[in-house]
Scaffold this motif. Structure first.
Motif, PDB file in Angstrom:
ATOM      1  N   UNK A  38      83.431-102.492  24.766  1.00 48.81           N
ATOM      2  CA  UNK A  38      84.201-102.674  26.000  1.00 48.81           C
ATOM      3  C   UNK A  38      83.929-104.049  26.606  1.00 48.81           C
ATOM      4  N   UNK A  39      82.675-104.464  26.622  1.00 49.07           N
ATOM      5  CA  UNK A  39      82.338-105.777  27.169  1.00 49.07           C
ATOM      6  C   UNK A  39      82.958-106.899  26.343  1.00 49.07           C
ATOM      7  N   UNK A  40      83.069-106.709  25.043  1.00 46.28           N
ATOM      8  CA  UNK A  40      83.701-107.717  24.184  1.00 46.28           C
ATOM      9  C   UNK A  40      85.194-107.821  24.500  1.00 46.28           C
ATOM     10  N   UNK A  41      85.838-106.689  24.741  1.00 42.11           N
ATOM     11  CA  UNK A  41      87.260-106.702  25.129  1.00 42.11           C
ATOM     12  C   UNK A  41      87.420-107.457  26.448  1.00 42.11           C
ATOM     13  N   UNK A  42      86.541-107.192  27.393  1.00 43.46           N
ATOM     14  CA  UNK A  42      86.590-107.869  28.695  1.00 43.46           C
ATOM     15  C   UNK A  42      86.411-109.376  28.497  1.00 43.46           C
ATOM     16  N   UNK A  43      85.393-109.765  27.718  1.00 39.64           N
ATOM     17  CA  UNK A  43      85.112-111.181  27.485  1.00 39.64           C
ATOM     18  C   UNK A  43      86.305-111.885  26.848  1.00 39.64           C
ATOM     19  N   UNK A  44      86.890-111.275  25.813  1.00 41.27           N
ATOM     20  CA  UNK A  44      88.029-111.892  25.124  1.00 41.27           C
ATOM     21  C   UNK A  44      89.214-112.054  26.070  1.00 41.27           C
ATOM     22  N   UNK A  45      89.442-111.069  26.918  1.00 41.51           N
ATOM     23  CA  UNK A  45      90.577-111.155  27.836  1.00 41.51           C
ATOM     24  C   UNK A  45      90.339-112.164  28.943  1.00 41.51           C
ATOM     25  N   UNK A  46      89.106-112.260  29.439  1.00 42.22           N
ATOM     26  CA  UNK A  46      88.788-113.316  30.400  1.00 42.22           C
ATOM     27  C   UNK A  46      89.040-114.687  29.781  1.00 42.22           C
ATOM     28  N   UNK A  47      88.614-114.859  28.550  1.00 35.91           N
ATOM     29  CA  UNK A  47      88.831-116.137  27.870  1.00 35.91           C
ATOM     30  C   UNK A  47      90.321-116.428  27.708  1.00 35.91           C
ATOM     31  N   UNK A  48      91.081-115.414  27.360  1.00 41.12           N
ATOM     32  CA  UNK A  48      92.523-115.605  27.186  1.00 41.12           C
ATOM     33  C   UNK A  48      93.194-115.961  28.515  1.00 41.12           C
ATOM     34  N   UNK A  49      92.780-115.311  29.590  1.00 44.08           N
ATOM     35  CA  UNK A  49      93.321-115.648  30.915  1.00 44.08           C
ATOM     36  C   UNK A  49      93.012-117.109  31.241  1.00 44.08           C
TER      37      UNK A  49
END
Length: 92
Positions: A38-49
């Motif tokens: 879950x934290x990896x999904x959050x990190x990847x999406x923050x980076x994409x934003x």
């Protein structure tokens, strides 16, 4: 025989206790793996934003993150220059 029965019961009880703790530890490890996913999904999406924000507003005059956008642009230019230097050294 009472002594041996008590020893056997104690060993059996401790075995069950250890087995229960091992099961708990395995369950906790599984939950921690789910948390990490879950934290990896959050990190990847923050980076994409952040990447999309940069691409959209890097040249905007009224940019709340102008300093960071400039730093990214400068770093990208630095990467390009260093890659050119590598190509030059390789004779490409």
């Amino acid at each position: 025989m009472d002594f041996f029965e008590k020893v056997g019961e104690t060993i059996t009880a401790k075995g069950r206790e250890v087995s229960g703790k091992a099961k708990d530890m395995a369950e906790i490890a599984g939950i921690r793996n789910q948390i990490a996913a879950c934290e990896e999904v959050i990190r990847k999406n923050y980076l994409e934003i952040g990447r999309r924000y940069y691409e959209q507003f890097k040249d905007a005059e009224d940019n709340a993150f102008a300093e960071q956008c400039t730093a990214i642009t400068n770093a990208k230019n630095g990467v390009d220059a260093l890659e050119d230097k590598i190509r030059e050294i390789k004779g490409i």
